[in-house]
Write a protein that holds these residues in place. Structure first.
Motif, PDB file in Angstrom:
ATOM      1  N   LEU A 137       0.788  -1.229   0.000  1.00 11.09           N
ATOM      2  CA  LEU A 137       0.000   0.000   0.000  1.00 11.09           C
ATOM      3  C   LEU A 137       0.823   1.284   0.000  1.00 11.09           C
ATOM      4  N   LEU A 138       2.133   1.166  -0.102  1.00 13.05           N
ATOM      5  CA  LEU A 138       2.962   2.367  -0.095  1.00 13.05           C
ATOM      6  C   LEU A 138       2.649   3.221  -1.323  1.00 13.05           C
ATOM      7  N   ASN A 139       2.478   4.505  -1.110  1.00  8.38           N
ATOM      8  CA  ASN A 139       2.337   5.452  -2.221  1.00  8.38           C
ATOM      9  C   ASN A 139       3.240   6.647  -1.935  1.00  8.38           C
ATOM     10  N   ARG A 140       3.299   7.569  -2.867  1.00  7.99           N
ATOM     11  CA  ARG A 140       4.198   8.709  -2.727  1.00  7.99           C
ATOM     12  C   ARG A 140       3.835   9.557  -1.503  1.00  7.99           C
ATOM     13  N   ILE A 141       2.570   9.723  -1.218  1.00  8.36           N
ATOM     14  CA  ILE A 141       2.149  10.519  -0.057  1.00  8.36           C
ATOM     15  C   ILE A 141       2.692   9.905   1.233  1.00  8.36           C
ATOM     16  N   ILE A 142       2.527   8.600   1.385  1.00 10.82           N
ATOM     17  CA  ILE A 142       3.016   7.913   2.585  1.00 10.82           C
ATOM     18  C   ILE A 142       4.539   7.998   2.644  1.00 10.82           C
ATOM     19  N   TRP A 143       5.203   7.764   1.514  1.00 10.20           N
ATOM     20  CA  TRP A 143       6.659   7.843   1.468  1.00 10.20           C
ATOM     21  C   TRP A 143       7.148   9.233   1.885  1.00 10.20           C
ATOM     22  N   ASP A 144       6.533  10.266   1.333  1.00  3.97           N
ATOM     23  CA  ASP A 144       6.935  11.629   1.675  1.00  3.97           C
ATOM     24  C   ASP A 144       6.692  11.933   3.152  1.00  3.97           C
ATOM     25  N   LYS A 145       5.598  11.427   3.700  1.00  5.28           N
ATOM     26  CA  LYS A 145       5.321  11.641   5.127  1.00  5.28           C
ATOM     27  C   LYS A 145       6.369  10.941   5.992  1.00  5.28           C
TER      28      LYS A 145
END
Length: 194
Positions: A137-145
């Protein structure tokens, strides 16, 4: 939903109380044989995510006790989402559990409610990141957070902990900490890239 963004110092507790009443009504409906799987799972997940949102946006001036309550509710809510008995879909698989929004809200809440240098915060973020990646479920938003919530060496450690089973070339590539270089299986079960 209005409670999530309200400036109410106790909104996390109130949101949790609403969720508890909602879950109790679902249990009553299940006992009477009234349930709709996909819609029910979506409603339950939305209710849980509303609690995570209320926690994540607890006002900074809410006072230490209210912020500690919100932090406790945040952690308990994500743990409960992972343990919740989600209905099975028509193919026999589960249709519930935390989604990308859940993990993003949890990370936001940890960043907002826990001291930046606390071991507890780092461990909670590590565990959430690992579970999110395990579920694809990793996405760019989660990665950036995640990258904005902990020091770069912790990000490398988080990625390295998961990458240990991969060959050393892949591990070195992942240590560059670029979202695009992370394994596809960590981000293949969510919505299209954001």
């Amino acid at each position: 939903a209005a409670l999530e963004r309200a400036a109410d110092a106790d909104k996390a507790g109130r949101a949790r109380s609403i969720l508890d009443r909602f879950l109790a009504s679902l249990a009553e409906d299940a006992r009477s044989g009234d349930s709709g799987t996909a819609k029910l799972s979506r409603e339950v997940r939305n209710a849980y995510n509303s609690v995570l949102t209320a926690c994540a946006y607890t006002p900074a001036d809410a006072g230490r006790e209210r912020r500690n309550d919100a932090a406790r509710i945040l952690v308990a809510t994500l743990r409960e989402m992972n343990r919740f008995s989600w209905p099975a879909d028509s193919m026999g698989g589960g249709v519930g559990g935390p989604n990308q929004e859940s993990y993003a809200l949890f990370i936001q809440g940890c960043t907002h409610l826990f001291e930046s240098n606390s071991e507890e915060r780092t461990e909670l973020l590590r565990a959430a990141f690992h579970e999110c990646c395990r579920r694809g479920l990793l996405n760019r938003i989660i990665w950036d957070k995640i990258c904005g919530s902990v020091k770069p060496e912790f990000v490398k450690m988080f990625v390295g902990d998961i990458s240990d089973s991969q060959d050393s070339m892949t591990r070195e590539k992942n240590y560059l900490n670029k979202y695009e270089d992370l394994p596809d299986e960590w981000r293949n079960n969510g919505s299209p890239e954001q």
